[in-house]
Design an enzyme around this catalytic site. Structure first.
Site, PDB file in Angstrom:
ATOM      1  N   GLU A 167      -8.583   3.962  -2.562  1.00  0.00           N
ATOM      2  CA  GLU A 167      -8.782   4.990  -1.532  1.00  0.00           C
ATOM      3  C   GLU A 167      -9.268   6.261  -2.220  1.00  0.00           C
ATOM      4  OE1 GLU A 167      -5.783   5.733   1.444  1.00  0.00           O
ATOM      5  OE2 GLU A 167      -5.155   3.613   1.495  1.00  0.00           O
ATOM      6  N   GLN A 174     -13.401   6.163   4.956  1.00  0.00           N
ATOM      7  CA  GLN A 174     -13.458   4.757   5.293  1.00  0.00           C
ATOM      8  C   GLN A 174     -14.880   4.439   5.742  1.00  0.00           C
ATOM      9  OE1 GLN A 174     -10.273   3.522   7.893  1.00  0.00           O
ATOM     10  NE2 GLN A 174      -8.724   4.325   6.520  1.00  0.00           N
ATOM     11  N   ASN A 212       0.845  -1.192   0.000  1.00  0.00           N
ATOM     12  CA  ASN A 212       0.000   0.000   0.000  1.00  0.00           C
ATOM     13  C   ASN A 212       0.881   1.243   0.000  1.00  0.00           C
ATOM     14  OD1 ASN A 212      -2.547   1.682   0.778  1.00  0.00           O
ATOM     15  ND2 ASN A 212      -1.017   2.226   2.306  1.00  0.00           N
ATOM     16  N   GLU A 213       0.618   2.146  -0.939  1.00  0.00           N
ATOM     17  CA  GLU A 213       1.327   3.429  -1.012  1.00  0.00           C
ATOM     18  C   GLU A 213       2.829   3.237  -0.809  1.00  0.00           C
ATOM     19  OE1 GLU A 213      -0.500   6.427   1.458  1.00  0.00           O
ATOM     20  OE2 GLU A 213      -2.382   6.352   0.330  1.00  0.00           O
ATOM     21  N   TYR A 229      -7.665  11.861  -2.876  1.00  0.00           N
ATOM     22  CA  TYR A 229      -8.604  12.427  -1.915  1.00  0.00           C
ATOM     23  C   TYR A 229      -9.053  13.810  -2.366  1.00  0.00           C
ATOM     24  CZ  TYR A 229      -7.594   8.675   1.386  1.00  0.00           C
ATOM     25  OH  TYR A 229      -7.495   7.455   1.985  1.00  0.00           O
TER      26      TYR A 229
END
Length: 507
Positions: A306, A355, A174-175, A250
């Site tokens: 995400e 989330q 992840n990332e 985001y």
């Protein structure tokens, strides 16, 4: 009053809208797991094996298709064997990413799989590449999905589970460009190949391996990954050790270091937010274009695992817990995203909002003082859009000559729309982003006739309106009787700052 026309050809099908575009994300972060999903078997709250049942019931009403776990940044410091076996003997750990708090590992692999079974959702497990090993992740796959006899099968059975689970989706780190290791794209791509090689298909459980991908519009990262599995412009089928690439984005109204309040914002902040939300179209287009150069058949999926709004935490809460309120503004960010996701359905395989409970743009909030459960405005967008799951997308051609606002040096089109058909029913989703003005909207429906339409509206008197234990339905959908039949479709006036769905049978 602004006017807009949406032309929809009901008889020209597009790609299928995967239900996995409505996926969710649960990280060991703040009160998402502990105090959200997990209350423990000794809790006075109704629970099954420690899993809070009113949360499960609320999410089942969304037909939640998948749940990503255990992170996020947490995934790359999580060692799965610490979270299996008798709970009283599991070692504690420090969650260094989110609040620097100690965790007792009471919620681990078996508890997560039980949660997915209660939800009726497919598990999406994110493995540890940043601080883990190839063997560790390979053995996790074996532990969960292998039948017969092997070291990990024997361990699983000793821990109370005889039959293997089916786990299709696996994240390879992840990332890795950030909290997952601060790697270069080339090094991360090599690790993705290595880890994916040893994440085996056991029996008929076929893995969908998702490489840790780009942040925002880092198209070079995506190209580096694609170069590992295919060749530029060729006709070859990509190598099959990776089935998907992730991307994260985001929505903010300002700079990262000053994100602003979730509830105390003005009209200018609102419009900047909506401009940021619509930028996901540009980002997905860029990554899809790069992938098309190496994968013309679109066999490799793009996974936006995400997304969502990110505001300053609520005053008085732990800054590492990322707890924020959820207003009508957040709901309109979600509705706009889904219209864009539907547009990219040919390449976009999955999307996971960040989330699910008590963190960032959550579906539900659980009040720690009263134990009340609150459905957020964003929750209602997911519920109103359920009809798009695995439906056939329909292209929407919008003409919005005067339905726009100037935001800084850019124009924001204030009408957003998407449509699909499934089981003889058309579902049309419509959003008016204008903070003040309604819009007269004509739906020009061609290629088929429709029966009596039914419509539902989500709005409020004020854009910062949100739901609380004291006012749980301040922002909730209601029936809308303003849709009128015309000679060639439907007409309606869409209120300002609102989301509307129209459902009608095909005659």
């Amino acid at each position: 009053m602004p006017e807009a026309t949406a032309v929809i050809n009901l008889d020209i099908p597009g790609p299928t809208i995967s239900r996995h575009l409505y996926g969710h994300f649960a990280e060991h972060l703040g009160r998402c797991i502990y105090g959200g999903f997990w209350v423990g078997e000794d809790s006075p709250l109704p629970n099954e094996g420690g899993i809070r049942l009113d949360v499960v019931e609320a999410l089942r009403a969304l037909d939640i298709p998948n749940l990503r776990w255990p992170g996020g940044c947490f995934a790359d410091e999580y060692h799965w064997q610490d979270g299996v076996g008798p709970r009283e003997t599991r070692p504690r750990m420090v969650n260094t990413h989110w609040g620097n708090v100690e965790e007792n590992n009471h919620f681990g692999t078996h508890e997560f799989m039980a949660l997915c079974e209660l939800l009726g959702a497919e598990p999406y497990i994110n493995g540890n590449v940043g601080s883990g090993t190839v063997r560790e992740m390979s053995e996790w796959v074996e532990y969960l999905t292998r039948d017969g006899d092997s070291p990990m099968v024997r361990l699983r059975k000793a821990n109370g589970r005889e039959e293997p689970w089916r786990v299709k989706y696996w994240g390879i780190g992840n990332e890795t460009w950030g909290c997952g290791g601060n790697m270069r794209a080339e090094y991360s791509a090599d690790l993705a190949r290595q880890y994916a090689t040893y994440c085996r298909d056991h029996g008929d459980n076929k893995l969908y391996r998702i490489a840790s991908g780009a942040s925002d519009d880092d198209y070079k990262w995506t190209e580096t990954l694609m170069q590992q599995i295919s060749c530029f412009g060729c006709e070859a089928t990509p190598k099959n050790f990776l089935q998907g690439l992730s991307v994260h984005h985001y929505t903010l109204s300002g700079p990262w270091e000053a994100k602003g309040s979730a509830t105390a914002f003005g009209t200018d902040d609102y419009y900047r937010t909506m401009l940021s939300a619509k930028d996901i179209d540009r980002i997905l287009t860029g990554h899809s274009t790069v992938m098309d150069l190496y994968d013309r058949g679109r066999t490799v999926g793009l996974v936006l695992d995400e997304w969502g709004t990110w505001w300053d935490v609520e005053p008085g809460t732990n800054p590492g817990f990322l707890y924020q309120q959820n207003t009508l503004r957040d709901a309109l960010v979600a509705s706009t995203h889904f219209d864009i996701f539907h547009k990219h359905a040919a390449r976009l395989h999955m999307a996971n909002i960040a989330q699910t409970v008590n963190v960032l743009q959550a579906m539900v909030l659980t009040d720690p003082d009263t134990d009340a459960l609150v459905l957020t405005p964003t929750y209602h967008v997911f519920e109103m859009n359920k009809g798009h799951h695995d439906a056939t997308s329909l292209a929407v051609h919008l003409r919005t000559d005067n339905a726009r606002r100037r935001v800084g040096d850019a124009d924001l089109d204030t009408v957003s729309a998407s449509a699909s058909v499934k089981d003889g029913t058309v579902l049309i989703s419509l959003t008016n982003l204008d903070a003040e003005e309604p819009v007269d909207l004509t739906l020009d429906l061609r290629g088929a006739t429709i029966g009596e339409p039914e419509a539902r509206l989500l709005t409020a008197d004020r854009i910062p309106a949100h739901n609380t234990p004291q006012a749980p339905a301040a922002v909730a959908p209601r029936a809308f009787d303003g849709v009128k039949s015309t000679g060639q479709g439907l007409a309606l006036t869409l209120p300002p700052h609102s989301f509307l769905t129209v459902r009608a049978p095909l005659a």
